[in-house]
Scaffold this motif. Structure first.
Motif, PDB file in Angstrom:
ATOM      1  N   ALA A  39       6.266  -1.199  11.465  1.00 54.44           N
ATOM      2  CA  ALA A  39       4.958  -0.535  11.403  1.00 54.44           C
ATOM      3  C   ALA A  39       5.089   0.869  10.822  1.00 54.44           C
ATOM      4  N   ARG A  40       6.129   1.593  11.220  1.00 51.14           N
ATOM      5  CA  ARG A  40       6.349   2.935  10.670  1.00 51.14           C
ATOM      6  C   ARG A  40       6.631   2.876   9.173  1.00 51.14           C
ATOM      7  N   ARG A  41       7.456   1.924   8.755  1.00 46.87           N
ATOM      8  CA  ARG A  41       7.786   1.791   7.340  1.00 46.87           C
ATOM      9  C   ARG A  41       6.538   1.423   6.535  1.00 46.87           C
ATOM     10  N   THR A  42       5.766   0.472   7.039  1.00 40.39           N
ATOM     11  CA  THR A  42       4.548   0.067   6.335  1.00 40.39           C
ATOM     12  C   THR A  42       3.572   1.228   6.232  1.00 40.39           C
ATOM     13  N   SER A  43       3.434   1.988   7.297  1.00 38.28           N
ATOM     14  CA  SER A  43       2.545   3.145   7.287  1.00 38.28           C
ATOM     15  C   SER A  43       3.007   4.180   6.275  1.00 38.28           C
ATOM     16  N   ALA A  44       4.296   4.440   6.215  1.00 40.71           N
ATOM     17  CA  ALA A  44       4.829   5.399   5.249  1.00 40.71           C
ATOM     18  C   ALA A  44       4.626   4.912   3.821  1.00 40.71           C
ATOM     19  N   VAL A  45       4.784   3.613   3.591  1.00 41.18           N
ATOM     20  CA  VAL A  45       4.568   3.051   2.254  1.00 41.18           C
ATOM     21  C   VAL A  45       3.093   3.158   1.880  1.00 41.18           C
ATOM     22  N   ILE A  49       1.505   5.078  -1.277  1.00 42.01           N
ATOM     23  CA  ILE A  49       0.581   4.418  -2.210  1.00 42.01           C
ATOM     24  C   ILE A  49      -0.669   5.256  -2.385  1.00 42.01           C
ATOM     25  N   TRP A  50      -1.207   5.757  -1.288  1.00 46.34           N
ATOM     26  CA  TRP A  50      -2.413   6.578  -1.344  1.00 46.34           C
ATOM     27  C   TRP A  50      -2.149   7.853  -2.137  1.00 46.34           C
ATOM     28  N   GLU A  51      -0.992   8.490  -1.906  1.00 48.49           N
ATOM     29  CA  GLU A  51      -0.662   9.713  -2.622  1.00 48.49           C
ATOM     30  C   GLU A  51      -0.445   9.458  -4.115  1.00 48.49           C
ATOM     31  N   ALA A  52      -0.028   8.250  -4.470  1.00 47.16           N
ATOM     32  CA  ALA A  52       0.188   7.903  -5.878  1.00 47.16           C
ATOM     33  C   ALA A  52      -1.100   7.477  -6.564  1.00 47.16           C
ATOM     34  N   GLY A  53      -2.206   7.435  -5.828  1.00 43.52           N
ATOM     35  CA  GLY A  53      -3.486   7.077  -6.433  1.00 43.52           C
ATOM     36  C   GLY A  53      -3.798   5.597  -6.349  1.00 43.52           C
ATOM     37  N   GLY A  54      -3.243   4.914  -5.390  1.00 34.02           N
ATOM     38  CA  GLY A  54      -3.497   3.482  -5.239  1.00 34.02           C
ATOM     39  C   GLY A  54      -4.925   3.212  -4.787  1.00 34.02           C
ATOM     40  N   LYS A  55      -5.527   2.187  -5.354  1.00 36.91           N
ATOM     41  CA  LYS A  55      -6.903   1.824  -5.006  1.00 36.91           C
ATOM     42  C   LYS A  55      -6.954   0.867  -3.821  1.00 36.91           C
ATOM     43  N   ASN A  56      -6.047  -0.110  -3.778  1.00 37.16           N
ATOM     44  CA  ASN A  56      -6.070  -1.136  -2.751  1.00 37.16           C
ATOM     45  C   ASN A  56      -4.655  -1.293  -2.192  1.00 37.16           C
ATOM     46  N   SER A  57      -4.417  -0.695  -1.024  1.00 35.64           N
ATOM     47  CA  SER A  57      -3.059  -0.687  -0.485  1.00 35.64           C
ATOM     48  C   SER A  57      -2.576  -2.087  -0.115  1.00 35.64           C
ATOM     49  N   ARG A  58      -3.464  -2.955   0.342  1.00 37.37           N
ATOM     50  CA  ARG A  58      -3.043  -4.320   0.696  1.00 37.37           C
ATOM     51  C   ARG A  58      -2.546  -5.083  -0.526  1.00 37.37           C
ATOM     52  N   TYR A  91      -4.047  -1.476 -13.040  1.00 34.29           N
ATOM     53  CA  TYR A  91      -5.437  -1.490 -12.594  1.00 34.29           C
ATOM     54  C   TYR A  91      -5.571  -1.217 -11.093  1.00 34.29           C
ATOM     55  N   LEU A  92      -4.471  -1.251 -10.357  1.00 33.16           N
ATOM     56  CA  LEU A  92      -4.511  -0.974  -8.925  1.00 33.16           C
ATOM     57  C   LEU A  92      -4.366   0.516  -8.612  1.00 33.16           C
ATOM     58  N   PHE A  93      -4.204   1.329  -9.651  1.00 32.44           N
ATOM     59  CA  PHE A  93      -4.023   2.760  -9.469  1.00 32.44           C
ATOM     60  C   PHE A  93      -5.048   3.522 -10.292  1.00 32.44           C
TER      61      PHE A  93
END
Length: 126
Positions: A39-45, A49-58, A91-93
């Motif tokens: 859970a910690r690793r997934t949260s950090a990833v 993703i959010w900091e890199a400009g990801g649109k859809n983290s899933r 397209y995801l970013f």
């Protein structure tokens, strides 16, 4: 001696039961610690993703092999290559846009508003 050996047998059985319960609890603890680490690793990833400009983290997480990603307390995430994911699915970013900062003044706009309000007041005084 029969009573002493029976008591010793009961104590031995109780001891073995406690040992078995201890082993079961240790296994459950290890499993829960593994889930917590995942859970910690997934949260950090997801944060990366959010900091890199990801649109859809899933959707982006589905493209990442999380078994290769390690969460290190000092260095952060190791083994995460978001640039490869960006190249595979751009397209995801979102593209980061540089915004030009203005001076923040609205002098011209205020003059225009005051001229309009003055004309309105003159029109009402007729």
């Amino acid at each position: 001696m029969g009573l002493g050996s029976q008591a010793a047998g009961k104590i031995l059985d109780a001891f073995e039961a406690v040992q078995a319960e201890k082993e079961t609890l240790a296994a459950e603890k290890a499993a829960l610690e593994g889930e917590l680490e995942d859970a910690r690793r997934t949260s950090a990833v997801e944060k990366a993703i959010w900091e890199a400009g990801g649109k859809n983290s899933r959707a982006i997480l589905a493209l990442i092999d999380l078994s290769n990603v390690r969460l290190d307390g000092k260095n952060g995430l190791e083994g995460l290559d978001l640039e490869a994911v960006k190249a595979e699915a751009p397209y995801l970013f979102t593209e980061k846009e540089e915004r030009t900062r203005g001076t923040g003044t609205t002098r011209g706009q205020k003059r225009k508003e005051s001229e309009i309000s003055e004309a309105f007041r003159r029109g009402l005084r007729r």
